[in-house]
Design a protein around this motif. Structure first.
Motif, short mmCIF file in Angstrom:
data_model
loop_
_atom_site.label_atom_id
_atom_site.label_comp_id
_atom_site.label_asym_id
_atom_site.label_seq_id
_atom_site.Cartn_x
_atom_site.Cartn_y
_atom_site.Cartn_z
N UNK A 131 0.82 -1.23 0.00
CA UNK A 131 0.00 0.00 0.00
C UNK A 131 0.85 1.27 0.00
N UNK A 132 2.18 1.16 0.14
CA UNK A 132 3.01 2.36 0.15
C UNK A 132 4.23 2.16 -0.74
N UNK A 133 4.87 3.22 -1.17
CA UNK A 133 6.04 3.08 -2.03
C UNK A 133 7.22 2.45 -1.30
N UNK A 166 -9.31 -0.33 0.49
CA UNK A 166 -8.05 0.36 0.78
C UNK A 166 -7.56 1.27 -0.34
N UNK A 167 -7.81 0.91 -1.59
CA UNK A 167 -7.30 1.77 -2.66
C UNK A 167 -8.29 1.98 -3.80
N UNK A 205 -9.35 5.11 -6.51
CA UNK A 205 -8.23 6.05 -6.46
C UNK A 205 -7.34 5.83 -7.67
N UNK A 206 -6.07 5.46 -7.42
CA UNK A 206 -5.15 5.24 -8.53
C UNK A 206 -5.59 4.04 -9.38
N UNK A 207 -5.09 3.99 -10.60
CA UNK A 207 -5.38 2.82 -11.44
C UNK A 207 -4.50 1.66 -10.98
N UNK A 262 -1.00 2.27 -12.08
CA UNK A 262 -0.27 3.22 -11.24
C UNK A 262 0.16 2.56 -9.94
N UNK A 263 -0.77 1.81 -9.36
CA UNK A 263 -0.50 1.23 -8.04
C UNK A 263 0.58 0.14 -8.12
N UNK A 313 3.90 1.91 -8.42
CA UNK A 313 4.31 2.75 -7.28
C UNK A 313 4.43 2.00 -5.96
N UNK A 314 3.86 0.80 -5.88
CA UNK A 314 3.94 0.00 -4.64
C UNK A 314 4.37 -1.43 -5.02
#
Lengths: 206, 386
Positions: B204-206, B262-263, B266-268, B271-272, B275-276
């Motif tokens: 869930x985070x970079x 959780x996501x 939001x981002x596609x 993207x997710x 980025x994670x």
């Protein structure tokens, strides 16, 4: 020849149209500031909020910034001074503008000199700077410049428009004086300077 | 290196069918998933702790973990996480020590502060005290497992006088503890201070968050004299969805991603995943992505994946475990082992910790025969036998 660390000026502009009068105001405020800061070597970094509108929504939902947004947040956090300009929507700063402020790291603008600018359809919105922007930046602990500029539609188009130029010039000059009188303290990186565990334990005993 | 799965026990509507499982279905599915993890050759199963909808994770993880221990033989049982803030450390000491005995040492636990504000007042606590609670409660827990008789006074619970936490740890060796955190340097510092493990949620985070925390933990682990920085005990989370064909994985997972609490919205997915650490694709892609974690986290000891959230049906989750067990983990075991220098320790196990402590010893405290007052034994009541 002396090497001088350049002065970093971040410019946040939240206009959404192209061309944008908010961007125009931001640019004019920046020019006036840079002129007044001469002969300082100023590096200007412009953050156009529209460019990262989706990333801002995603950041609010996921809790982290995309690489594109992170670059901009870093530019603002690390700047020596910041110029902001937002359109006034519904008697306040725009929602997009506030989303950017919402995702800035804690203390990102603490002690940072900030020059406020806003645009609106009519001069009757001009107090939005004082009742919306000023409290927001006071909350963030920024060093808010006393002279701010509100530009209404009529300021750009009327024969009185020359007055806007004077107000921008005055704001830029005052801001430059404020900036030069207040060197900003270096940011503390909590990962580089960790609080030793013993002192966390000791804190509990008080 | 250990490989396993961790769950948060969410009860989420399957967006492809509109059906939401009942609590009973979710609880039974969780046990089935844990059993399957052992069957396919994974090493660890960890459960979250929750006290509110939409979760059907146990309020006290040892309840679930004891049931799983009874139905498995090799699997190490852990938590993701045990709330060190809102639980009484006395109950953590006792419940997990009991689990340690029941499972013959096949357990450890990961401490976390919890991420839901409302949970604090349910247990008489204040979220603003999150970090100090984690520090004080663990300082007490640490002593309760190491000292037979504890006199203690702190800020957040009633004092203890001559208190013995029972049962005593199995073989005289306390359960291994991981400290989990996403962004709080204080928790990495805490893990380093005690020489405990540090687990980065990682999902869930970079990756930059994980890198920053793990580096701090390793540096401070060495500072406190527990070994060199690369000998610190690190665990990482991960999140995968696999099909043999990468495009099939993306197509099947997308509706779950797009609607996940959780996501979602939001981002596609694209993207997710960029980025994670989320990886949606073929087993080979999961292998490559996981091996790359080592580049910024160093040689680490435990990899856990989240595979059962966002409303994925049990059948799909079990298929994911088959892929992990058959195609992913055997390759990763070999690759990671080949890369790991000899001086970097293996994942902690009860057997290894007992051996390091010089062998097993029974530490049962037989209380002084005072069943009238129920008083705990005093440290001074030693029998003189000469």
């Amino acid at each position: 020849m002396t090497t001088q660390t350049p002065f970093h000026l971040a410019v946040v502009t939240a206009g959404v149209t192209q061309p944008s009068s908010t961007r125009l105001l931001a640019d004019r405020l920046t020019e006036a500031t840079v002129r007044a800061l001469a002969p300082l070597d100023v590096v200007v970094e412009v953050v156009d909020v529209r460019d990262v509108a989706h990333d801002l929504t995603n950041n609010v939902l996921t809790g982290f910034a995309s690489p594109d947004l992170q670059v901009r947040l870093d530019a603002i956090t690390e700047a020596d001074a910041v110029v902001v300009a937002t359109p006034v929507y519904a008697a306040s700063y725009s929602g997009l503008f506030k989303m950017l402020v919402d995702v800035l790291p804690q203390d990102a603008l603490r002690d940072t000199p900030v020059l406020l600018g806003a645009t609106g359809g009519t001069a009757r919105h001009s107090l939005a700077i004082d009742h919306a922007l000023r409290p927001l930046f006071a909350h963030l602990g920024a060093l808010v410049a006393p002279v701010a500029v509100f530009a209404a539609s009529e300021d750009w188009g009327s024969v009185e428009a020359g007055r806007l130029g004077e107000r921008i010039e005055r704001a830029g000059t005052a801001f430059a004086a404020l900036v030069q009188g207040s060197p900003r303290a270096a940011r503390v990186d909590p990962f580089a300077q960790v609080t030793p565990f013993e002192s966390m334990l000791t804190d509990l005993r008080h | 290196m250990q490989f396993g799965i961790f769950t948060v026990g969410d009860v989420t509507t399957d967006p492809t069918t509109g059906r939401t499982p009942t609590e009973n279905e979710r609880i039974k599915a969780t046990v089935a998933i844990a059993r399957k993890a052992e069957e396919v050759g994974l090493d660890v199963f960890a459960t979250g702790e929750h006290h509110n909808p939409p979760f059907a994770a146990p309020a006290n993880p040892p309840v679930l973990l004891a049931a799983v221990a009874a139905q498995t033989e090799r699997l190490v049982l852990s938590t993701s996480t045990t709330l060190i803030t809102t639980n009484d450390p006395v109950r953590i000491a006792q419940d997990y020590a009991y689990l340690q005995h029941l499972s013959d040492g096949r357990m450890d636990l990961m401490l976390g502060r919890g991420n839901t504000g409302p949970v604090y007042p349910w247990f008489g606590k204040d979220i603003r005290d999150g970090i100090p609670l984690a520090i004080e409660n663990y300082a007490l827990l640490h002593r309760l497992w190491r000292e037979d008789v504890v006199n203690w006074q702190g800020k957040y619970r009633t004092p203890l006088q001559g208190f013995t936490s029972t049962p005593r740890p199995l073989d005289g060796v306390p359960p291994f503890v991981w400290h989990g955190s996403i962004r709080s340097p204080e928790i990495a510092e805490q893990a380093a201070y005690y020489g405990d493990g540090f687990f980065s949620n990682h999902i869930f985070w970079p990756a930059s968050h994980t890198k920053q925390m793990v580096e701090l933990y390793r540096r401070r682990f060495e500072h406190y004299g527990h070994g060199s920085a690369d000998q610190a005990i690190v665990g990482l989370g991960g999140q995968v969805f696999m099909r043999r064909n990468s495009q099939d994985a993306v197509r099947e997972f997308r509706p779950y991603f797009d609607n996940a609490p959780v996501y979602g919205h939001g981002p596609t997915l694209e993207e997710f995943t960029s980025q994670t650490p989320l990886t949606v694709g073929s087993p080979q892609e999961v292998i490559e992505r996981t091996l790359a974690f080592r580049e910024y986290a160093g040689d680490y000891q435990r990899q856990l994946w989240l595979v059962d959230h966002a409303g994925l049906p049990l059948k799909t989750v079990l298929e994911q475990l088959d892929l992990l067990g058959e195609e992913v983990v055997p390759v990763l075991r070999k690759e990671f082992a080949a890369l790991k220098p000899a001086h970097v320790p293996d994942a902690p196990t009860h057997a290894a910790r007992v051996a390091a402590a010089g062998g097993a010893r029974d530490t049962t405290v037989h209380a002084a025969a005072d069943d009238v007052t129920g008083a705990s034994p005093e440290p001074t009541t030693l029998e003189v036998t000469s």
